[in-house]
Design an enzyme around this catalytic site. Sequence first.
Site, PDB file in Angstrom:
ATOM      1  N   CYS A 184      30.549 -22.122 -34.867  1.00 61.64           N
ATOM      2  CA  CYS A 184      29.808 -21.160 -33.661  1.00 61.64           C
ATOM      3  C   CYS A 184      30.775 -20.337 -32.878  1.00 61.64           C
ATOM      4  O   CYS A 184      31.403 -21.292 -32.182  1.00 61.64           O
ATOM      5  CB  CYS A 184      28.840 -22.080 -32.853  1.00 61.64           C
ATOM      6  SG  CYS A 184      28.267 -21.517 -31.346  1.00 61.64           S
ATOM      7  N   CYS A 195      30.465 -21.183 -29.007  1.00 61.31           N
ATOM      8  CA  CYS A 195      30.738 -22.685 -28.875  1.00 61.31           C
ATOM      9  C   CYS A 195      32.365 -23.020 -28.779  1.00 61.31           C
ATOM     10  O   CYS A 195      32.928 -23.713 -27.941  1.00 61.31           O
ATOM     11  CB  CYS A 195      30.148 -23.418 -29.895  1.00 61.31           C
ATOM     12  SG  CYS A 195      28.454 -23.678 -30.282  1.00 61.31           S
TER      13      CYS A 195
END
Length: 127
Positions: free
Chosen positions: A33, A36
Amino acid sequence: MGGAVQHMGSPGELTKLLSSTQYVVADFYADWCPPCKAIAPKYAELAEQLSIPEYLTFVKVNVDKVPALAQEHGINAMPSFIFFKDGKRVKVNGSLKIEGADWAKLKAAADKMGGLAETKKEAADLK
């Protein structure tokens, strides 16, 4: 004060931590991600600045490695940040969960949790 982010490898690890630490900030993330990855260093900085052993701990939960925790907490977007007090999910600044890499919201919520934890620690130190 200050401490490293703790990585949760199983539901049992999180359960144990929630029973021993008054306030917990949890980052549900995935290795693949990009948002993230972008917010991870800032989250680690918050942990270094605000963690107080037994009062406030910052954890990371990899949703691909511990899917049971992601499912249990209704994680649909990464990253998602969830806040706990005395083992139960709580609202911070009006939200039960922050979805996405919203640095301003995360910092405000973490600062509030840090202030609450510091007050609890000071009260305990006076006893």
